[in-house]
Structures are given as C-alpha cells and as structure tokens.
Design a protein around this motif. Structure first.
Motif: not given
Length: 100
Positions: A86-94, A52-70
């Motif tokens: 940006g994904g973390a900010a979106q989740i944290l802001s509700g 893909e000539l680019g970066w493949a990323t995996q993110w995870r964060m536990d917030w409010q008793n849930r694991t969020h992955r993207w």
C-alpha cells in the motif's frame, strides 16, 4: 500493478543472499526487477517482535531519484504486506510520500 517475486536463482545470479540482504544497494535489486520486467523494486524486511507480539517491518523503494523508507511495527504478517504494498502504491501514484 503487477507484482513479481524474484526466484532464488535470480537472486543468486545477482549475488544477493540473505546475509547481505540489508546492505545490498537498491540499484542491484532494481536490476533484478528489470530483468523480470519490473520498473521498481520494493525491498522489505520483516522480523517478529516478541515484545509487541507482531511483526516489525522496514520497507524501502527508489522512485524518481529518491529513496523512500517506511516502517510498521506490531502488526500481523498480512497487515505488514498490505502496508508495504500500500505504501508503494501511494508513492507510485503520487499521492503521498509517507505511507501510513
């Protein structure tokens, strides 16, 4: 939002190393974040993808008793970080559960 990257010493003190990074529990990362004044740990893995000539990323964060992955694929290094934080900010802001 304050962002703190843990030092190698802080990770070593918690017995977190590169070989075990993907299998380390979120709570273990959370304890490292808490010792540095953080409330939540954002965990990311970036791997270069030649096809893909680019970066493949995996993110995870536990917030409010849930694991969020993207995931994001085929992006520049800077875009990978923008989308990770940006994904973390979106989740944290509700304002959404599935970051784009």
């Amino acid at each position: 939002m304050t962002v703190v990257l843990p030092s190698a010493a802080a990770l070593a003190e918690s017995s977190i190393n590169g070989a075990e990074f993907g299998t380390t529990t979120s709570s273990k990362f959370g304890s490292v974040a808490a010792r540095q004044g953080g409330e939540v740990a954002l965990i990311g893995r970036l791997v270069w993808d030649d096809r893909e000539l680019g970066w493949a990323t995996q993110w995870r964060m536990d917030w409010q008793n849930r694991t969020h992955r993207w995931r994001i694929r085929g992006v520049t290094f800077d875009e990978a970080f923008r989308r990770g934080f940006g994904g973390a900010a979106q989740i944290l802001s509700g304002n959404g559960d599935h970051p784009a």
